[in-house]
Design an enzyme around this catalytic site. Structure first.
Site, PDB file in Angstrom:
ATOM      1  N   ALA A 109      43.885  16.354  90.106  1.00  0.00           N
ATOM      2  CA  ALA A 109      45.033  16.867  89.562  1.00  0.00           C
ATOM      3  C   ALA A 109      44.836  18.572  89.303  1.00  0.00           C
ATOM      4  CB  ALA A 109      45.731  16.367  88.478  1.00  0.00           C
ATOM      5  N   ASP A 110      43.128  19.009  89.337  1.00  0.00           N
ATOM      6  CA  ASP A 110      42.545  20.268  88.973  1.00  0.00           C
ATOM      7  C   ASP A 110      42.967  20.968  90.687  1.00  0.00           C
ATOM      8  OD1 ASP A 110      42.566  22.147  86.860  1.00  0.00           O
ATOM      9  OD2 ASP A 110      40.420  21.957  88.293  1.00  0.00           O
ATOM     10  N   ALA A 111      43.811  20.659  91.481  1.00  0.00           N
ATOM     11  CA  ALA A 111      44.125  21.505  92.623  1.00  0.00           C
ATOM     12  C   ALA A 111      44.764  22.833  92.249  1.00  0.00           C
ATOM     13  CB  ALA A 111      44.538  21.146  94.113  1.00  0.00           C
TER      14      ALA A 111
END
Length: 420
Positions: A301-303
């Protein structure tokens, strides 16, 4: 206080000067020689070649984007005795080896002449030496302040660039181009070394272009070794720097607003950037499309915009290999919401056919193509999970944890297929 100057070097030539005036404002100006040479490139897609100097607002996203972020920036600044908000002071101390081809050096210094790595006699590290680095990084990120080292990498995670010689890690000599990155586990989240190693190797196994990684340990302490894609070694063993910038730098977005929810790049912005900058836009659009799908499958989710980059090699600008791939949904304390919405959806639970339709429009491709890429990638991932586990099981310190990661990815792959 007079104007302070750092010369910006690229492959032995001065590109221009990064400056700080007596009021603390930073700026950048290209050198006349660089501007007059039609074969030279701009530093960034956001800093086109021009005679007029660039203001702080214009140049800070690029130069500030070379530095560590969030708590890493704060602790680094404390170790150096400078303000964490002072990009110039930080680059003055850290700019000798940064992401890409550049070196930022005081006016009275020049880059050292490159030579074969062994001839430059970097300091080899035994297990005790690696442990000392692992122990030092929490209070001295990038080994900031250590004599002879001027190293910087962007990102909010702890790390340090090193050189690899005959399989052994070593501290670089002053001015030497580093070849690899050592990443310790994230203290708050168990198993991040195994997690990132598994996800990165899974991506490679299904044909995605990723930076090679190797999980290692020293005296039972795990860490990850990542090969730098912005370096190459020629036939004589000389390491050369290749220029690169992340999507935030290319789009003129400061690192503090890297998340789309804070005004940072969206996928639409990223696809448009590739079409504008890439020498092979059709290929790179598909590469980013696959990366978005894969991140949804593995739960990364941290892209955000700083986790995608453009590489400027001799074949022209292209999307760089993927990096920093981690299944963040494995950690309940981290938000499950995607850093960049996929078709206005922020979680896998929300993803549906309408979401994919919107995403296809944002990417500028047809929905049938997106569906084919999803099907192919999901099938490849499901097939590769067990194989990657089997091929690398001896490399992981915590096999139970990595099996849990693998089961989660397999389950998410099925849900992604159902969402189309």
């Amino acid at each position: 206080m007079t104007v302070r100057v750092l010369n910006v070097w690229w492959d032995g030539r001065i590109v221009g000067q990064f400056t700080q005036d007596r009021h603390g404002d930073i700026g950048f100006a290209y050198s006349e020689a660089w501007l007059d040479d039609e074969n030279t490139l701009p530093l960034s897609a956001s800093l086109p070649k021009r005679a007029e100097p660039f203001s702080r607002r214009e140049c800070r996203p690029f130069f500030g984007g070379l530095l560590p972020e969030e708590s890493q920036r704060l602790v680094t600044a404390q170790a150096l005795g400078v303000s964490p908000a002072n990009d110039f002071a930080l680059l003055d101390r850290l700019g000798g080896d940064v992401a890409g081809a550049l070196q930022l050096l005081p006016e009275d210094q020049e880059p050292i002449e490159a030579g074969p790595l062994p001839d430059q006699q970097p300091t080899p590290l035994d297990e005790a030496g690696i442990v000392r680095i692992l122990d030092a990084l929490p209070t001295r990120p990038l080994l900031a302040g250590q004599e002879g080292l001027r190293l910087s990498l962007a990102g909010a995670q702890s790390k340090v660039p090193l050189v690899l010689i005959d399989g052994e890690l070593a501290l670089p000599v002053s001015g030497q181009a580093t070849t690899h990155i050592l990443k310790p586990p994230i203290a708050r989240f168990p198993g991040t070394t195994e997690n990132e190693a598994f996800v990165m190797r899974l991506a490679a196994a299904i044909g995605l272009d990723v930076a090679p990684v190797e999980p290692r340990s020293a005296n039972g302490r795990p860490f990850l070794v990542v090969e730098r894609y912005d370096r190459y070694r020629d036939a004589d063993g000389v390491v050369h720097r290749i220029h690169q910038e992340d999507f935030c730098q290319a789009l003129g977005v400061p690192p503090e607003t890297k998340y789309a929810s804070e005004g940072g790049p969206t996928f639409k912005d990223c696809f448009e950037l590739l079409r504008r900058v890439s020498a092979r836009p059709a290929t790179d659009v598909l590469k980013l499309l696959d990366a978005a799908i894969f991140n949804l499958v593995v739960g990364n989710a941290d892209a955000h915009g700083k986790n995608f980059s453009i590489l400027y090699d001799d074949q022209g600008p292209k999307m760089a290999p993927l990096y920093d791939l981690l299944s963040t949904v494995a950690y309940p304390d981290l938000s499950p919401k995607m850093a960049m919405r996929i078709g206005k959806r922020v979680t896998l639970a929300e993803m549906d056919a309408d979401g994919w339709q919107t995403f296809a429009k944002e990417a500028g491709v047809g929905l049938p193509l997106v569906r084919r890429r999803i099907t192919n990638l999901v099938d490849s991932t499901a097939e590769a999970v067990a194989r990657v586990l089997e091929d690398t099981s001896d490399l992981y310190i915590d096999s139970a944890r990595i099996n849990h990661f693998a089961d989660s990815v397999a389950g998410r792959a099925k849900l992604v297929r159902l969402s189309i």
